[in-house]
Design an enzyme around this catalytic site. Sequence first.
Site, PDB file in Angstrom:
ATOM      1  N   LYS A   1      62.092  62.318  31.613  1.00 35.95           N
ATOM      2  CA  LYS A   1      61.900  63.089  32.837  1.00 35.95           C
ATOM      3  C   LYS A   1      60.631  63.931  32.669  1.00 35.95           C
ATOM      4  CE  LYS A   1      65.600  61.947  35.237  1.00 35.95           C
ATOM      5  NZ  LYS A   1      65.581  61.451  36.617  1.00 35.95           N
TER       6      LYS A   1
ATOM      7  N   ASP B   1      59.715  59.618  34.606  1.00 37.19           N
ATOM      8  CA  ASP B   1      60.255  59.776  35.959  1.00 37.19           C
ATOM      9  C   ASP B   1      60.016  61.211  36.392  1.00 37.19           C
ATOM     10  OD1 ASP B   1      61.628  59.810  38.327  1.00 37.19           O
ATOM     11  OD2 ASP B   1      63.578  59.245  37.487  1.00 37.19           O
TER      12      ASP B   1
ATOM     13  N   GLU C   1      57.502  56.783  37.461  1.00 38.10           N
ATOM     14  CA  GLU C   1      58.472  56.677  38.548  1.00 38.10           C
ATOM     15  C   GLU C   1      58.378  57.886  39.471  1.00 38.10           C
ATOM     16  OE1 GLU C   1      62.387  55.953  37.019  1.00 38.10           O
ATOM     17  OE2 GLU C   1      63.343  56.259  38.955  1.00 38.10           O
TER      18      GLU C   1
ATOM     19  N   ASP D   1      61.368  55.270  43.766  1.00 38.86           N
ATOM     20  CA  ASP D   1      62.825  55.379  43.669  1.00 38.86           C
ATOM     21  C   ASP D   1      63.351  56.104  44.919  1.00 38.86           C
ATOM     22  OD1 ASP D   1      65.460  55.908  43.029  1.00 38.86           O
ATOM     23  OD2 ASP D   1      65.051  57.204  41.322  1.00 38.86           O
TER      24      ASP D   1
ATOM     25  N   LYS E   1      68.601  51.470  44.001  1.00 35.73           N
ATOM     26  CA  LYS E   1      69.914  52.078  43.802  1.00 35.73           C
ATOM     27  C   LYS E   1      70.778  51.650  44.991  1.00 35.73           C
ATOM     28  CE  LYS E   1      68.572  56.054  41.037  1.00 35.73           C
ATOM     29  NZ  LYS E   1      67.911  57.366  41.121  1.00 35.73           N
TER      30      LYS E   1
HETATM   31 MG    MG Z   1      64.330  58.116  39.375  1.00 36.14          MG
END
Ligand code: MG
Length: 389
Positions: A177, A203, A231, A256, A280
């Site tokens: 992250k 991300d 991301e 995303d 997702k």
């Molecule tokens: Mg993500």
Amino acid sequence: MSHDGAQLSSIVLREIRLPLVEPFRTATGTVDVRRIILVELGDADGVTAWSECVAGADPSNDAETVDSAWDALAESIVPLVLGKEFARPSDLHSALWGGIPGNPMSRASIEMGMWGLVATRREESLSRFVARMTEHASPPRKSIATGIALGMESDADTLFAKIQDALSQGYRRIKLKLSPRSDLEILRAARNQIGTRAALSVDANGSFSLENPGDLSYLERIDSLGLQMIEQPLPMDAFDEHAELQRRLQTPICLDESICNHAGAELMIRLGSGRIVNVKPGRVGGFTEAVVIHDRCRRADIPVWCGGMLESGIGRAYNVALASLPNFTLPGDISPSSRYWVRDVIIDPWVMDSDGMIEVPVERAGIGADVDRDFVDQLVVREASFSVV
Ligand code: MG
């Protein structure tokens, strides 16, 4: 009745509190249980299948929450589909899409459950059933590569220990992250530590902005690290800005949060806003939309992968089936059950081998996991049953 359809005769909603291995930080504090809505769908012949709503306890990541999803399901979504016959799961998707605005995770829990129910009726594995519905009807993959997401620790040694542990477990991709405040030196050190043993990605969850000159130069500096992808560097609506950023970077941008439906994927491809998509199924409203995105990206040579939303073994079963489709060529965030759960809600938990692979139950009818009903009964805090009389 169509072989690919079913009549929805009963729907049971159950909220459970599932204990986590590691406490989870949220905007409002720390929690050691995951609140999850499980859905059990039944047809007129008494066949049943379970699915899961991925909404979280609070709205820090997504607008939907466990409580809003419960209300949306009980008051609007279940009444719209209960007792109806659908020739294909995509027909149920259309009914929900046209009938209920928003609430993609709530809709997805019923829509994906319909895929699971029909697969069970057909005595076909969910992975084979979904693969048949893709553009080329290619067979599903028999095993899928797994990646892990780690928080960017401020203490470098803690992070390096977690990376070492992930490498020794066999994970194929490590994702960190990242925010504009993350220490670039720690990221560089992580890059050296991982070497070629796994792919590395970051991300940003939309935390960068092109309006901040410092943010752009930060992203340009990490461009030389050989990351598999960056991301969602910019906010979800920033399709033009992502395209501008992608023109400046060698590293592929993966979208995303921006990809809420196939129109988002179409816009990304048209503008060049990214070169990879994180699909997702809960965010896009279910498998029908996920398959359309998969097929569209495949035609554009855009690889996709399956993100995770802290699913129990039931939601994970759907992610495993989705990730077995041919254009899911990058490792997904589909960790084994033991990473998250003290005890999973399925009889045989999901396991990963030492090469970071999870076996797809391609020969097993239905969703590929048996629900541990006794354990679920112990965890239930509320239940609502709906059936046609
Ligand atoms: Mg993500």
